[in-house]
Design an enzyme around this catalytic site. Structure first.
Site, PDB file in Angstrom:
ATOM      1  N   HIS A   2       0.995  -1.056   0.096  1.00 45.15           N
ATOM      2  CA  HIS A   2       0.263   0.259  -0.100  1.00 45.15           C
ATOM      3  C   HIS A   2       0.486   1.181  -0.602  1.00 45.15           C
ATOM      4  O   HIS A   2       0.309   2.442  -0.308  1.00 45.15           O
ATOM      5  CB  HIS A   2      -1.048   0.220   1.247  1.00 45.15           C
ATOM      6  CG  HIS A   2      -0.179   0.630   2.526  1.00 45.15           C
ATOM      7  ND1 HIS A   2      -0.281  -0.422   3.535  1.00 45.15           N
ATOM      8  CD2 HIS A   2      -0.465   1.653   2.634  1.00 45.15           C
ATOM      9  CE1 HIS A   2       0.906   0.036   4.214  1.00 45.15           C
ATOM     10  NE2 HIS A   2       0.295   1.602   4.440  1.00 45.15           N
TER      11      HIS A   2
HETATM   12  C1  UD1 Z   1      -1.906   5.573   6.187  1.00 46.07           C
HETATM   13  C2  UD1 Z   1      -1.098   5.653   6.850  1.00 46.07           C
HETATM   14  C3  UD1 Z   1       0.167   4.795   7.026  1.00 46.07           C
HETATM   15  C4  UD1 Z   1      -0.228   3.432   7.147  1.00 46.07           C
HETATM   16  C5  UD1 Z   1      -1.347   2.893   6.061  1.00 46.07           C
HETATM   17  C6  UD1 Z   1      -2.503   1.565   6.951  1.00 46.07           C
HETATM   18  C7  UD1 Z   1      -0.076   7.740   6.267  1.00 46.07           C
HETATM   19  C8  UD1 Z   1       0.847   8.573   5.721  1.00 46.07           C
HETATM   20  N1  UD1 Z   1      -0.296   6.810   5.975  1.00 46.07           N
HETATM   21  O1  UD1 Z   1      -1.526   5.422   4.550  1.00 46.07           O
HETATM   22  O2  UD1 Z   1       1.498   4.983   7.509  1.00 46.07           O
HETATM   23  O3  UD1 Z   1       0.557   2.559   7.668  1.00 46.07           O
HETATM   24  O4  UD1 Z   1      -3.182   4.238   6.453  1.00 46.07           O
HETATM   25  O5  UD1 Z   1      -3.470   1.571   6.443  1.00 46.07           O
HETATM   26  O6  UD1 Z   1      -0.794   8.769   6.992  1.00 46.07           O
HETATM   27  N2  UD1 Z   1      -8.962   5.325   1.136  1.00 46.07           N
HETATM   28  C9  UD1 Z   1      -9.746   4.637   1.012  1.00 46.07           C
HETATM   29  N3  UD1 Z   1     -10.864   4.291   1.739  1.00 46.07           N
HETATM   30  C10 UD1 Z   1     -10.013   4.430   3.171  1.00 46.07           C
HETATM   31  C11 UD1 Z   1      -9.243   4.524   3.184  1.00 46.07           C
HETATM   32  C12 UD1 Z   1      -8.541   5.526   1.979  1.00 46.07           C
HETATM   33  O7  UD1 Z   1     -10.525   4.596  -0.332  1.00 46.07           O
HETATM   34  O8  UD1 Z   1     -11.083   3.914   4.206  1.00 46.07           O
HETATM   35  C13 UD1 Z   1      -8.396   5.944  -0.018  1.00 46.07           C
HETATM   36  C14 UD1 Z   1      -7.916   7.765  -0.394  1.00 46.07           C
HETATM   37  O9  UD1 Z   1      -8.887   7.997  -0.580  1.00 46.07           O
HETATM   38  C15 UD1 Z   1      -6.828   7.603  -0.674  1.00 46.07           C
HETATM   39  C16 UD1 Z   1      -5.825   6.164  -0.288  1.00 46.07           C
HETATM   40  O10 UD1 Z   1      -6.788   5.698  -0.223  1.00 46.07           O
HETATM   41  O11 UD1 Z   1      -6.553   8.158  -1.909  1.00 46.07           O
HETATM   42  C17 UD1 Z   1      -4.414   6.192   0.807  1.00 46.07           C
HETATM   43  O12 UD1 Z   1      -6.005   6.668   1.921  1.00 46.07           O
HETATM   44  P1  UD1 Z   1      -4.316   7.715   2.766  1.00 46.07           P
HETATM   45  O13 UD1 Z   1      -4.979   8.000   4.374  1.00 46.07           O
HETATM   46  O14 UD1 Z   1      -3.557   8.272   2.439  1.00 46.07           O
HETATM   47  O15 UD1 Z   1      -2.868   6.385   3.557  1.00 46.07           O
HETATM   48  P2  UD1 Z   1      -3.042   5.486   3.488  1.00 46.07           P
HETATM   49  O16 UD1 Z   1      -1.829   5.187   1.924  1.00 46.07           O
HETATM   50  O17 UD1 Z   1      -3.909   4.432   3.737  1.00 46.07           O
END
Ligand code: UD1
Length: 357
Positions: free
Chosen positions: A202
């Site tokens: 991820h």
């Molecule tokens: C975050 C943390 C990371 C942790 C990980 C666990 C930061 C910078 N990173 O990364 O340290 O290891 O979580 O999973 O805080 N999204 C969805 N549904 C959700 C959550 C996210 O669709 O429930 C999408 C978001 O809109 C975005 C992408 O997934 O487009 C990434 O989400 P983001 O909150 O940026 O962080 P993670 O990559 O999950």
């Protein structure tokens, strides 16, 4: 006041919340960073975490948008509630927003899982860790390596080595998780006892780079054993954007809850991941791990021979090595049960810190 927002924080807060609520009032704040049910609600259910007192509903957006909105809302909640402590975990955007909002209005900050470093500032998590550690009044590094990392940056005051809260969560759930194993494996078209690699990917550095993601997909498609892969939303999105697809060897499933993750860890042969938490959980389960990154915060797992860092192109060789018999030694890097109680004891003892900040 405990701030959570993303999956790893839900896992870490489960035993801490329980320990706090034995003797104190806790205000649990969910920033909303992870909002899908299978990234959030299922963890609250599996781990018995109480309903948050506040859910700020801040998910998605760029780093600045997400962190900025969290700062504004968290400051309002903190001003209203005036907690004795603000507790933050690990390295997410929710972590740094919670620590910064609290420090600026003179509320003491305690950082659980402090002192981890990959020494790679291209990772947003590394920036979050460094900032949070320097803003915190009390720091709970999980390992001796983390204590040393803090010392190198001049942080020695308020540092307590109590062990890793994941010890309290993970090992206590194995029996409950095993009951789910058969149903879970059926979803993956695997039979009980059939060897497989448990994989998660991820990190933006892997998912958002076309060449790296292509190499990872190819490596999974051609690995000598089946791969069970719960797909994180970021991975799903980027696979779609680049037009990549997994072959039959990869059993891609929706993100799983924590009990199912423990069941998969217990059943798998090896782990392949770019997650921080999973590297450590693999170690706790004595499963060899292949980490698809060039750095790790959990250097002790590499030094003791249970974890290897690899580039996507060298995947096959790393997986083959991981399938060899594991090292005879398995040092106790992460401490013993009762970490959360030791954290609450320390917070009680150190409460007067508020008068001095
Ligand atoms: C975050 C943390 C990371 C942790 C990980 C666990 C930061 C910078 N990173 O990364 O340290 O290891 O979580 O999973 O805080 N999204 C969805 N549904 C959700 C959550 C996210 O669709 O429930 C999408 C978001 O809109 C975005 C992408 O997934 O487009 C990434 O989400 P983001 O909150 O940026 O962080 P993670 O990559 O999950």
């Amino acid at each position: 006041m405990t701030i959570v927002g993303a999956r790893p924080e839900f896992i870490q807060t489960a035993p801490v919340t329980q320990a706090i609520r034995k003797r104190h009032t806790e205000i649990l704040v969910h920033t909303g960073q992870h909002y899908d049910d299978n990234m959030s609600a299922v963890f609250f259910a599996d781990l018995g975490i109480p309903e948050p007192e506040y859910n700020l509903g801040i998910g998605g957006g760029t780093h600045a948008e997400q962190t900025g909105q969290m700062l504004i809302s968290l400051e309002q909640v903190m001003q209203r509630e005036q907690p004795d402590w603000v507790l933050v975990f690990g390295d997410t955007n929710s972590t740094v927003a919670g620590a910064l909002a609290a420090a600026k209005i003179h509320i003491p900050v305690a950082h659980i899982e402090a002192g981890l470093r990959s020494y790679d500032r291209r990772m947003p998590e590394e920036i979050n860790r460094v900032m949070t550690d320097h803003l915190s009044d009390v720091l709970f590094p999980p390992t001796r390596v983390a204590v040393e990392n803090l010392k190198r940056e001049g942080i020695t005051r308020g540092v307590r080595l109590v062990g890793d809260v994941r010890v309290d969560v993970v090992l206590g759930m194995v029996d409950k998780a095993r009951a789910r194993r058969a149903a879970l494996l059926a979803q993956t078209r695997l039979t009980d006892g059939q060897p497989f690699a448990l994989a998660t990917i991820h990190r933006a550095s892997n998912t958002d780079d076309r060449d790296r993601l292509k190499a990872i997909v190819t490596a999974f498609n051609t690995l000598e054993l089946p791969v069970v892969l719960p797909v994180h939303p970021r991975l799903k999105k980027m696979l779609g954007e680049f037009g990549f697809a997994f072959g039959g060897n990869v059993r891609a499933i929706e993100p799983v809850g924590f009990l199912d993750m423990v069941a998969l860890l217990d059943a798998c042969q090896i782990v392949i991941t770019d997650s921080g938490g999973l590297q450590k959980e693999a170690y706790m389960f004595r499963r060899p791990c292949v980490t698809v990154r060039d750095t790790t915060e959990w250097v002790e797992t590499v030094e003791s021979g249970w974890n290897r860092l690899t580039e996507p192109a060298d995947f096959a060789a790393a997986a083959a090595a991981a399938l060899q018999p594991p090292p005879a030694e398995h040092p106790d890097h992460y401490g013993t049960l009762g970490v959360s109680d030791r954290i609450v004891d320390a917070l009680e003892e150190l409460l007067p810190v508020r008068a001095t900040v």
